[in-house]
Design a protein around this motif. Structure first.
Motif, mmCIF file in Angstrom:
data_model
loop_
_atom_site.group_PDB
_atom_site.id
_atom_site.type_symbol
_atom_site.label_atom_id
_atom_site.label_comp_id
_atom_site.label_asym_id
_atom_site.label_seq_id
_atom_site.Cartn_x
_atom_site.Cartn_y
_atom_site.Cartn_z
ATOM 1 N N PRO A 239 -27.043 -41.991 51.596
ATOM 2 C CA PRO A 239 -26.607 -43.203 50.905
ATOM 3 C C PRO A 239 -26.954 -44.269 51.023
ATOM 4 C CG PRO A 239 -24.925 -41.847 52.249
ATOM 5 C CD PRO A 239 -26.489 -41.621 52.527
ATOM 6 N N PHE A 240 -26.894 -45.576 49.935
ATOM 7 C CA PHE A 240 -27.700 -46.812 49.506
ATOM 8 C C PHE A 240 -27.258 -47.736 51.065
ATOM 9 C CE2 PHE A 240 -26.646 -51.169 48.702
ATOM 10 C CZ PHE A 240 -27.103 -51.924 47.773
ATOM 11 N N ILE A 241 -26.288 -47.587 51.781
ATOM 12 C CA ILE A 241 -25.921 -48.352 52.530
ATOM 13 C C ILE A 241 -26.405 -47.875 54.047
ATOM 14 C CG2 ILE A 241 -23.910 -47.031 53.458
ATOM 15 C CD1 ILE A 241 -23.855 -50.787 52.611
ATOM 16 N N PRO B 248 -21.621 -52.140 41.755
ATOM 17 C CA PRO B 248 -22.459 -51.206 42.744
ATOM 18 C C PRO B 248 -22.367 -52.252 44.782
ATOM 19 C CG PRO B 248 -23.752 -52.984 41.082
ATOM 20 C CD PRO B 248 -22.653 -53.450 41.129
ATOM 21 N N GLU B 249 -22.776 -51.143 45.041
ATOM 22 C CA GLU B 249 -22.601 -51.416 46.496
ATOM 23 C C GLU B 249 -23.761 -52.835 47.168
ATOM 24 O OE1 GLU B 249 -21.978 -48.837 49.588
ATOM 25 O OE2 GLU B 249 -20.758 -48.152 47.739
ATOM 26 N N THR B 250 -24.302 -52.959 46.786
ATOM 27 C CA THR B 250 -24.733 -54.297 46.400
ATOM 28 C C THR B 250 -24.023 -55.508 45.921
ATOM 29 O OG1 THR B 250 -26.936 -54.020 46.648
ATOM 30 C CG2 THR B 250 -26.520 -56.575 45.929
ATOM 31 N N THR B 251 -22.772 -54.997 45.321
ATOM 32 C CA THR B 251 -21.769 -56.347 45.170
ATOM 33 C C THR B 251 -21.000 -56.372 46.558
ATOM 34 O OG1 THR B 251 -22.829 -56.323 42.543
ATOM 35 C CG2 THR B 251 -20.833 -57.082 43.966
ATOM 36 N N ILE B 269 -27.657 -57.721 42.502
ATOM 37 C CA ILE B 269 -27.126 -56.321 42.499
ATOM 38 C C ILE B 269 -27.611 -55.215 43.208
ATOM 39 C CG2 ILE B 269 -25.219 -56.877 39.777
ATOM 40 C CD1 ILE B 269 -27.405 -55.732 38.301
ATOM 41 N N THR B 270 -28.756 -55.142 43.117
ATOM 42 C CA THR B 270 -29.460 -53.828 43.532
ATOM 43 C C THR B 270 -29.810 -54.406 44.561
ATOM 44 O OG1 THR B 270 -31.904 -55.037 43.049
ATOM 45 C CG2 THR B 270 -30.676 -53.992 40.731
ATOM 46 N N LYS B 271 -30.811 -52.501 45.493
ATOM 47 C CA LYS B 271 -30.703 -52.693 46.722
ATOM 48 C C LYS B 271 -31.653 -53.551 47.111
ATOM 49 C CE LYS B 271 -33.543 -49.566 48.249
ATOM 50 N NZ LYS B 271 -33.397 -47.961 49.258
ATOM 51 N N GLU B 272 -32.591 -53.994 46.122
ATOM 52 C CA GLU B 272 -33.985 -54.613 46.343
ATOM 53 C C GLU B 272 -33.991 -56.099 46.767
ATOM 54 O OE1 GLU B 272 -37.080 -53.424 47.585
ATOM 55 O OE2 GLU B 272 -35.887 -51.841 47.683
ATOM 56 N N GLU B 273 -32.214 -55.915 46.023
ATOM 57 C CA GLU B 273 -32.169 -57.924 45.512
ATOM 58 C C GLU B 273 -31.290 -58.281 47.042
ATOM 59 O OE1 GLU B 273 -31.911 -57.695 41.217
ATOM 60 O OE2 GLU B 273 -30.213 -57.650 41.823
ATOM 61 N N MET B 274 -30.854 -57.054 47.119
ATOM 62 C CA MET B 274 -29.942 -57.528 48.418
ATOM 63 C C MET B 274 -31.114 -57.289 50.065
ATOM 64 S SD MET B 274 -27.332 -57.770 50.231
ATOM 65 C CE MET B 274 -25.457 -57.492 49.635
ATOM 66 N N LYS B 275 -32.185 -56.552 49.549
ATOM 67 C CA LYS B 275 -32.998 -56.794 50.916
ATOM 68 C C LYS B 275 -33.746 -58.112 50.530
ATOM 69 C CE LYS B 275 -36.735 -53.781 52.253
ATOM 70 N NZ LYS B 275 -37.794 -52.944 51.773
ATOM 71 N N ALA B 276 -34.421 -58.415 49.700
ATOM 72 C CA ALA B 276 -34.741 -59.926 49.865
ATOM 73 C C ALA B 276 -34.431 -60.233 50.551
ATOM 74 C CB ALA B 276 -34.883 -59.988 48.561
#
Lengths: 268, 287
Positions: A239-241, B248-251, B269-276
């Motif tokens: 999962p993403f999280i 999105p999960e990021t949101t 909105i994306t995982k990479e953006e949240m990760k950064a």
């Protein structure tokens, strides 16, 4: 004896194509199990052997003590209801009500019971508002719930759902989640095939992982998503999280946004 | 208003015998070469909108259509459905509606559309093989399309439209029955189509893939366009959650982290953006 027992079960189609290869497992009464794995892993073929739609070509399948080889599909369908992957393989009446009533009526229940079961099933599947509609005027995602209701109405101990999450919106996924909880409360045994890992992580404690026609493991969601080798073998993704948690160096057992915020605020 | 490839102006459509329109006063301009994702609950009008753009409405479904639907600035109604076929490919939600049944194996099923377009025999074979490799269905070449699993049929249906190489792809939930790997593969192909200058109009629930690949996002609710624009603007709007739109999960995570007191940048909105963003925070804390 377990409610469902597979002993070294294989299935080959008449043309020789092997679809399920030496699968063994047991499922106890009242369990709520997910089956995951890529397309072609043997998931649908496996569950079709539970209600006798197909019979093993080797090995034994027992359902409620019955060796499925000795019973007709009609008899076995009283034990296990199967909701097809494609609702259009299943629907053949011109109103939702008739579609749902058909099953319990065929089982020979009296009219009052037929009506009770129909009402209860329509309620659980949240299709009460559509009872007088023609199923083919409804969107595919709702037709799926019509087929779910028509199988629920047969009041079987075992319910098998083949990719019920496919094409569902937020509301549809909530209905499914609620339905599985209700079935658990009613003591029913449910088996759900799904590709939706977010749905899996929140709704099941026990997951059967299939790959390449075999059952690889029976695991909890945490155990599954922490086991990289198993994920790779079954071509599944975390999962993403959980991916994000790992990538930024948090613990590896984070399954929800709440887990994440908790772990993040503890560390940073 | 900028004229696009496909323009809808104040379009309202009511199915025959329906009490209420399924699409209400819809205005949008779809431009050449962009990837549009259409979101919304089931029955919000997504498939209906696709049918209007493709011209199946009102040609095939009848009912009452008002407003303007323009293709290359010309009313869509000036074209017949078959005249539109080389320009617009439509991948149906249910692959059973797509597969013709006119051919008894997958290879011929995919070649069927090309034969109808009058492509030379030698070219057909190569094109079909390329498409089958791209969609990972080579091993199904000799099988009867109706004996395939749902996920396999979905890929065959998609491949048969790819083979026609239209300019515009209208794709209705192409991955609903696919496992995560196969869904990625379909999105990867859609991404390649976009890079090749194709216009994509996609209905899909897989929000993480949309947040990664789409350009613009349109949100429908009960037939109305309630929100539209660049994906970063639309998909970072937490208020859509209350309207039963999957985000999105990021949101969702950004919202939860903000509520916990963290200062998270807008429009991730994306995982990479949240990760950064999180890595930047961690770096700040440890300094």
């Amino acid at each position: 004896m377990s409610l469902i027992e597979f002993n070294d079960v294989s299935f080959s189609y008449p043309n020789g194509f092997l679809a399920v290869d030496q699968v063994s497992f047991t499922i106890e009464s009242g369990e709520n199990v997910a089956i995951v794995g890529q397309n072609g892993a043997g998931k649908t073929t496996t569950v079709k052997m539970i209600n006798g739609l197909i019979k093993p070509t080797s090995g034994k399948v027992y359902v409620n003590g019955k060796d499925t080889a000795d019973y007709t599909t009609a008899t076995l369908s009283r034990e296990a209801g199967y909701v097809f992957q494609n609702p259009d393989d299943q629907i053949f009446h011109n109103t939702v009500r008739k579609e749902i009533e058909y099953g319990p009526r065929m089982l020979g229940f009296d009219e009052e019971k037929v009506q009770d079961l129909t009402q209860q099933a329509a309620h659980l599947a949240r299709v009460e508002d559509y009872l007088e509609e023609n199923p083919y005027n409804l969107p595919l995602s709702v037709r799926k719930f019509v087929t779910i209701a028509s199988v629920l109405a047969m009041d079987t101990e075992i319910l098998i759902f083949d990719e019920p999450t496919a094409g569902q919106d937020v509301a549809g996924l909530e209905t499914l989640q609620h339905l599985l909880q209700q079935l658990q409360a009613m003591g029913k045994t449910a088996i759900t095939i799904t590709h939706d890992m977010d749905f899996v992580k929140t709704n099941f404690k026990k997951i059967f992982v299939m790959a390449n026609k075999k059952l690889l493991r029976q695991v909890s969601p945490k155990a599954l998503f922490q086991d990289r080798q198993l994920l790779e073998q079954a071509m599944l993704t975390q999962p993403f999280i959980m991916q994000l948690a790992e990538e930024i160096g948090l613990e590896d057992d984070i399954l929800t946004i709440e887990d994440f915020v908790h772990a993040f605020s503890k560390n940073y | 208003m900028v004229m696009g490839l496909i323009d809808l102006k104040n379009v309202t459509y009511t199915y025959p015998l329906a009490d209420e329109p399924s699409i209400k006063d819809f205005t949008y301009s779809f431009e050449q070469g962009k990837f549009y994702a259409i979101l919304g609950a089931n029955e919000s009008g997504k498939t209906t909108l696709c049918n209007i753009i493709r011209g199946f409405i009102p040609d095939f479904f009848q009912g009452e259509l008002t407003g303007e639907v323009l293709f290359n600035q010309e009313p869509l109604s000036h074209y017949t459905l078959s005249e539109l076929a080389p320009y617009m490919g439509y991948v149906f939600q249910n692959p059973f509606n797509q597969i013709t049944g006119a051919r008894d194996n997958v290879f011929e099923e995919i070649a069927y559309g090309l034969e109808n377009l009058g492509v030379a025999k030698g070219d057909i074979e190569k094109q079909v093989k390329d498409i089958m490799e791209m969609t990972n269905i080579m091993s199904l070449a000799d099988k009867n399309p109706f004996e395939l699993s749902g996920g396999q049929q979905q890929r065959v249906a998609f491949a048969s439209i790819l083979a026609l190489s239209p300019d515009i792809f209208i794709i209705d939930e192409p991955t609903s029955q696919l496992d995560p790997q196969e869904s990625e593969r379909i999105f990867d192909i859609i991404h390649q189509l976009k890079n090749a200058g194709k216009t994509i109009i996609l209905v899909e629930h897989k929000i993480e893939l949309i947040s990664e690949y789409a350009d613009e996002v349109l949100v429908l609710e009960e037939g109305r366009l309630i929100c539209s624009g660049k994906k970063h603007d639309v998909l970072s709007d937490i208020s859509l959650k209350e309207r039963q739109i999957d985000l999105p999960e990021t949101t969702l995570l950004a919202d939860a982290l903000r509520k916990a007191g963290y200062n998270i940048p807008e429009k991730l909105i994306t995982k990479e953006e949240m990760k950064a963003a999180l890595m930047a925070h961690i770096k700040g804390v440890s300094q």
